[in-house]
Scaffold this motif. Structure first.
Motif, mmCIF file in Angstrom:
data_model
loop_
_atom_site.group_PDB
_atom_site.id
_atom_site.type_symbol
_atom_site.label_atom_id
_atom_site.label_comp_id
_atom_site.label_asym_id
_atom_site.label_seq_id
_atom_site.Cartn_x
_atom_site.Cartn_y
_atom_site.Cartn_z
ATOM 1 N N PRO A 69 0.813 -1.228 0.000
ATOM 2 C CA PRO A 69 0.000 0.000 0.000
ATOM 3 C C PRO A 69 0.842 1.273 0.000
ATOM 4 C CG PRO A 69 -0.934 -1.616 1.503
ATOM 5 C CD PRO A 69 0.387 -2.169 1.046
ATOM 6 N N ALA B 165 2.217 1.717 -3.529
ATOM 7 C CA ALA B 165 1.098 2.035 -4.420
ATOM 8 C C ALA B 165 0.658 3.479 -4.251
ATOM 9 C CB ALA B 165 -0.070 1.085 -4.139
ATOM 10 N N ASP C 83 -4.082 8.689 -6.816
ATOM 11 C CA ASP C 83 -5.242 8.005 -6.251
ATOM 12 C C ASP C 83 -6.446 8.029 -7.173
ATOM 13 O OD1 ASP C 83 -3.947 7.358 -3.890
ATOM 14 O OD2 ASP C 83 -4.413 9.297 -2.972
ATOM 15 N N ASP D 49 -5.028 5.864 -11.092
ATOM 16 C CA ASP D 49 -3.909 4.948 -10.916
ATOM 17 C C ASP D 49 -2.815 5.148 -11.959
ATOM 18 O OD1 ASP D 49 -5.138 3.885 -8.744
ATOM 19 O OD2 ASP D 49 -6.094 2.259 -9.837
ATOM 20 N N LYS E 36 -0.961 0.942 -12.176
ATOM 21 C CA LYS E 36 -1.324 0.282 -10.930
ATOM 22 C C LYS E 36 -2.750 -0.240 -11.052
ATOM 23 C CE LYS E 36 -2.755 2.643 -7.394
ATOM 24 N NZ LYS E 36 -2.816 3.580 -6.244
ATOM 25 N N ARG F 128 -5.854 -2.620 -9.062
ATOM 26 C CA ARG F 128 -6.300 -3.268 -7.839
ATOM 27 C C ARG F 128 -7.215 -4.434 -8.209
ATOM 28 N NH1 ARG F 128 -8.079 -0.468 -2.102
ATOM 29 N NH2 ARG F 128 -7.390 -2.254 -0.851
ATOM 30 N N LYS G 225 -7.795 -7.906 -2.116
ATOM 31 C CA LYS G 225 -7.739 -6.787 -3.056
ATOM 32 C C LYS G 225 -6.324 -6.240 -3.230
ATOM 33 C CE LYS G 225 -12.487 -5.272 -2.127
ATOM 34 N NZ LYS G 225 -13.357 -4.146 -1.723
ATOM 35 N N PRO G 226 -5.393 -7.063 -3.642
ATOM 36 C CA PRO G 226 -4.005 -6.574 -3.761
ATOM 37 C C PRO G 226 -3.830 -5.610 -4.923
ATOM 38 C CG PRO G 226 -4.209 -8.769 -4.690
ATOM 39 C CD PRO G 226 -5.534 -8.467 -4.063
ATOM 40 N N TYR G 227 -2.862 -4.717 -4.769
ATOM 41 C CA TYR G 227 -2.427 -3.871 -5.877
ATOM 42 C C TYR G 227 -1.331 -4.605 -6.647
ATOM 43 C CZ TYR G 227 -4.687 0.241 -3.753
ATOM 44 O OH TYR G 227 -5.589 1.129 -3.223
#
Length: 238
Positions: free
Chosen positions: A63, A66, A72, A75, A85, A87, A118-120
């Motif tokens: 996080p 990221a 934000d 991405d 990036k 998600r 919910k990984p990036y």
């Protein structure tokens, strides 16, 4: 900056110009295969495989990374990165970096996989390949599992899949007119149709066959189906 065959770690102590040059060199000389799989019982598996080394690669972003290197909003990279990036949806079983890459069917699951919410991940649309394999519909691993397909395809408008240039789909899960949403992917340059190979085959993977030659593989290490058929060892009773 520390680099290994499957990992790439950012050092903020280097001047920005040097960091940008290293990122650019790194991305132009490598590619990743991103595997998105819907496994039995509604599980998702994500694995990244380095095309050059054949090892599981580290594409999961913490996080902190990221939030530091991507905005934000959409991405987009903001500090010299060439990767986007993304998600992922829901819980995903993620492969361990540096291991020799194997499919979900043949990997030592779950010992070498960990469950992440919910990984990036990072993805380079210019060089990377996305591989989709669902139980029934190949698109389901990157959409909510309760939906069989994006209804009128408006869900694809803001989906990261619209940026993918190299896509591979498993033909066994090409159901329910899946070609229609795939046809709307405006940036798609190359579509691979991935044929299922029985992991229980007594002859194993093609790389172990005596007549196998790496020159048969294309630039993204795919083996053409006709070459697979011609090379596969034959036995009259099998």
């Amino acid at each position: 900056m520390m680099r290994s065959p499957t990992t790439f770690h950012v050092s903020t102590q280097l001047p920005k110009e040097i960091r940008d040059m290293i990122w650019k060199f790194h991305r132009e000389h490598r590619g990743i295969r991103h595997y998105f799989t819907e496994s039995p019982h509604g599980c998702r598996h994500y694995a990244a495989v380095d095309i050059e080394t054949g090892l599981f690669a580290r594409t999961i972003l913490t996080p902190r990374i990221a939030g530091t290197y991507w905005d934000d909003g959409k991405d987009r990279p903001i500090k010299g990165e060439s990767d986007a990036k993304i998600r992922l949806i829901g819980y995903n079983y993620v492969s361990k970096p540096d291991d020799f890459a194997k499919s979900v069917a043949t990997a030592k699951y779950p010992r070498t996989w960990r469950k992440v919410a919910k990984p990036y991940i990072r993805m380079n649309y210019t060089t990377d390949v996305v591989v989709l394999e669902g139980i029934f519909v190949c698109l389901k691993p990157v959409f909510p599992l309760q939906h069989s397909l994006p209804g009128d395809f408006t869900e694809l408008d803001e989906h990261w899949l619209t940026n993918v240039r190299y896509l591979a789909v498993n033909v066994a899960s090409c159901r329910m007119s899946v070609e229609n949403p795939i046809a709307t992917l405006v940036n798609l340059e190359h579509l691979y149709l991935d044929i299922y190979r029985d992991p229980e085959c007594r002859y194993g993977a093609p790389r172990h066959w005596k007549d196998f030659d790496k020159t048969l593989l294309d630039t993204r290490n795919f083996l053409p189906f006709i070459d697979f058929i011609n090379l596969h060892p034959s036995h009259p009773s099998i």
